[in-house]
Scaffold this motif. Sequence first.
Motif, PDB file in Angstrom:
ATOM      1  N   GLU A 169       0.865  -1.176   0.000  1.00  0.00           N
ATOM      2  CA  GLU A 169       0.000   0.000   0.000  1.00  0.00           C
ATOM      3  C   GLU A 169       0.902   1.226   0.000  1.00  0.00           C
ATOM      4  OE1 GLU A 169      -2.618  -0.174   3.379  1.00  0.00           O
ATOM      5  OE2 GLU A 169      -3.925  -1.642   2.416  1.00  0.00           O
ATOM      6  N   VAL A 170       0.677   2.110  -0.954  1.00  0.00           N
ATOM      7  CA  VAL A 170       1.472   3.325  -1.073  1.00  0.00           C
ATOM      8  C   VAL A 170       0.528   4.517  -0.964  1.00  0.00           C
ATOM      9  CG1 VAL A 170       3.008   4.662  -2.561  1.00  0.00           C
ATOM     10  CG2 VAL A 170       3.139   2.160  -2.552  1.00  0.00           C
ATOM     11  N   ILE A 171       0.831   5.404  -0.023  1.00  0.00           N
ATOM     12  CA  ILE A 171       0.046   6.625   0.156  1.00  0.00           C
ATOM     13  C   ILE A 171       0.930   7.795  -0.239  1.00  0.00           C
ATOM     14  CG2 ILE A 171      -1.196   8.088   1.783  1.00  0.00           C
ATOM     15  CD1 ILE A 171      -1.627   5.572   3.486  1.00  0.00           C
ATOM     16  N   THR A 213      -6.493   1.900  -7.227  1.00  0.00           N
ATOM     17  CA  THR A 213      -6.011   3.267  -7.039  1.00  0.00           C
ATOM     18  C   THR A 213      -7.178   4.135  -6.600  1.00  0.00           C
ATOM     19  OG1 THR A 213      -4.355   2.953  -8.764  1.00  0.00           O
ATOM     20  CG2 THR A 213      -4.863   5.215  -8.163  1.00  0.00           C
ATOM     21  N   TYR A 214      -6.960   4.872  -5.522  1.00  0.00           N
ATOM     22  CA  TYR A 214      -7.964   5.803  -5.015  1.00  0.00           C
ATOM     23  C   TYR A 214      -7.330   7.181  -4.970  1.00  0.00           C
ATOM     24  CZ  TYR A 214      -9.985   1.448  -3.269  1.00  0.00           C
ATOM     25  OH  TYR A 214     -10.486   0.174  -3.157  1.00  0.00           O
ATOM     26  N   ARG A 215      -8.022   8.163  -5.505  1.00  0.00           N
ATOM     27  CA  ARG A 215      -7.530   9.550  -5.478  1.00  0.00           C
ATOM     28  C   ARG A 215      -8.564  10.394  -4.726  1.00  0.00           C
ATOM     29  NH1 ARG A 215      -3.663  12.168  -8.272  1.00  0.00           N
ATOM     30  NH2 ARG A 215      -3.448  10.426  -9.709  1.00  0.00           N
ATOM     31  N   PHE A 216      -8.079  11.133  -3.749  1.00  0.00           N
ATOM     32  CA  PHE A 216      -8.940  11.982  -2.924  1.00  0.00           C
ATOM     33  C   PHE A 216      -8.452  13.418  -2.976  1.00  0.00           C
ATOM     34  CE2 PHE A 216      -8.606   7.824  -0.844  1.00  0.00           C
ATOM     35  CZ  PHE A 216      -9.934   7.450  -0.788  1.00  0.00           C
ATOM     36  N   ARG A 217      -9.380  14.356  -2.891  1.00  0.00           N
ATOM     37  CA  ARG A 217      -9.007  15.755  -2.695  1.00  0.00           C
ATOM     38  C   ARG A 217      -8.559  15.896  -1.249  1.00  0.00           C
ATOM     39  NH1 ARG A 217      -7.804  18.511  -6.725  1.00  0.00           N
ATOM     40  NH2 ARG A 217      -8.345  20.411  -5.661  1.00  0.00           N
ATOM     41  N   ARG A 218      -7.409  16.450  -1.052  1.00  0.00           N
ATOM     42  CA  ARG A 218      -6.823  16.531   0.280  1.00  0.00           C
ATOM     43  C   ARG A 218      -7.696  17.311   1.248  1.00  0.00           C
ATOM     44  NH1 ARG A 218      -0.626  18.155   1.580  1.00  0.00           N
ATOM     45  NH2 ARG A 218      -0.866  18.295   3.822  1.00  0.00           N
ATOM     46  N   LEU A 223      -3.221  10.134  -2.812  1.00  0.00           N
ATOM     47  CA  LEU A 223      -3.338   8.987  -3.692  1.00  0.00           C
ATOM     48  C   LEU A 223      -3.019   7.725  -2.903  1.00  0.00           C
ATOM     49  CD1 LEU A 223      -3.695   8.029  -6.680  1.00  0.00           C
ATOM     50  CD2 LEU A 223      -1.212   8.206  -6.859  1.00  0.00           C
ATOM     51  N   LEU A 224      -3.935   6.760  -2.922  1.00  0.00           N
ATOM     52  CA  LEU A 224      -3.732   5.467  -2.282  1.00  0.00           C
ATOM     53  C   LEU A 224      -3.671   4.419  -3.380  1.00  0.00           C
ATOM     54  CD1 LEU A 224      -3.688   3.424   0.080  1.00  0.00           C
ATOM     55  CD2 LEU A 224      -6.188   3.504   0.043  1.00  0.00           C
ATOM     56  N   GLU A 225      -2.547   3.696  -3.442  1.00  0.00           N
ATOM     57  CA  GLU A 225      -2.379   2.617  -4.415  1.00  0.00           C
ATOM     58  C   GLU A 225      -2.119   1.335  -3.640  1.00  0.00           C
ATOM     59  OE1 GLU A 225      -0.211   4.692  -8.153  1.00  0.00           O
ATOM     60  OE2 GLU A 225       0.979   4.524  -6.316  1.00  0.00           O
ATOM     61  N   ILE A 275      -7.004   1.037   5.624  1.00  0.00           N
ATOM     62  CA  ILE A 275      -5.607   0.909   5.204  1.00  0.00           C
ATOM     63  C   ILE A 275      -4.809   0.266   6.329  1.00  0.00           C
ATOM     64  CG2 ILE A 275      -5.639   2.842   3.582  1.00  0.00           C
ATOM     65  CD1 ILE A 275      -4.325   4.548   5.762  1.00  0.00           C
ATOM     66  N   GLY A 276      -3.700  -0.339   5.978  1.00  0.00           N
ATOM     67  CA  GLY A 276      -2.790  -0.896   6.971  1.00  0.00           C
ATOM     68  C   GLY A 276      -3.355  -2.045   7.774  1.00  0.00           C
ATOM     69  N   ARG A 277      -4.125  -2.916   7.151  1.00  0.00           N
ATOM     70  CA  ARG A 277      -4.695  -4.064   7.871  1.00  0.00           C
ATOM     71  C   ARG A 277      -3.624  -4.957   8.463  1.00  0.00           C
ATOM     72  NH1 ARG A 277      -8.108  -5.145   2.859  1.00  0.00           N
ATOM     73  NH2 ARG A 277      -9.807  -3.702   3.136  1.00  0.00           N
TER      74      ARG A 277
END
Length: 142
Positions: free
Chosen positions: A64-66, A85-90, A74-76, A119-121
Motif C-alpha cells: 500500500e502506497v500513500i 487506485t484511489y484519489r482523494f481531494r486533500r 493517492l492510495l495505491e 488501510i494498513g490491515r
Amino acid sequence: MKPNASLTRWQAYLLLGGFALVLASIGSAFAFIGCWFVLPFAGAEWLVLAYCFSLAFRQSAVREVITVTDTDVLLERGIRGPEQTYRFRRAWLGVSLDGPAAGHPSRLCLKRHGRKIEIGRFLVESEREALYRELKEELTNG
C-alpha cells in the motif's frame, strides 16, 4: 507499507524440501512394508503444504502506497503493481482510527463523504497508531 515477511523464499524452499524428504521417507517406509496407500497421501499432504506457503507469500507481497501532494492524496494498493487506485481531494479527506472491538484490532481508515477505505490491515497496533498520527498531522498541516 508492506506486511512483515519473516521467511524468505529461499528459506521456504529449504523448509518445503525438508518436509518432502521426511514425508517421502515415511511414505516409502510404509510402502516397503506393504502399506503403499500411505505414499500418495504423503504426497498430497506436501502439495497442500506447498499451496499454503504460496498463499502466505502472496499475502505478504501486498503493498500500500500513500502519496500526499498539495492538492491530492493517492492510495495505491496491489501485489506486483497498483491494482487499486484511489484519489482523494486533500481538503475533503479525513483519517480515523476506530478502536479495537472484542477480539479484533483497530481499523485505520481514510474517509470522505461517509465512505471509508481501510488501510494498513497488516500493521501491528503501534504501527497503525503511528501512521494515524502521521497522516492526521500531514492532512491538517497542508
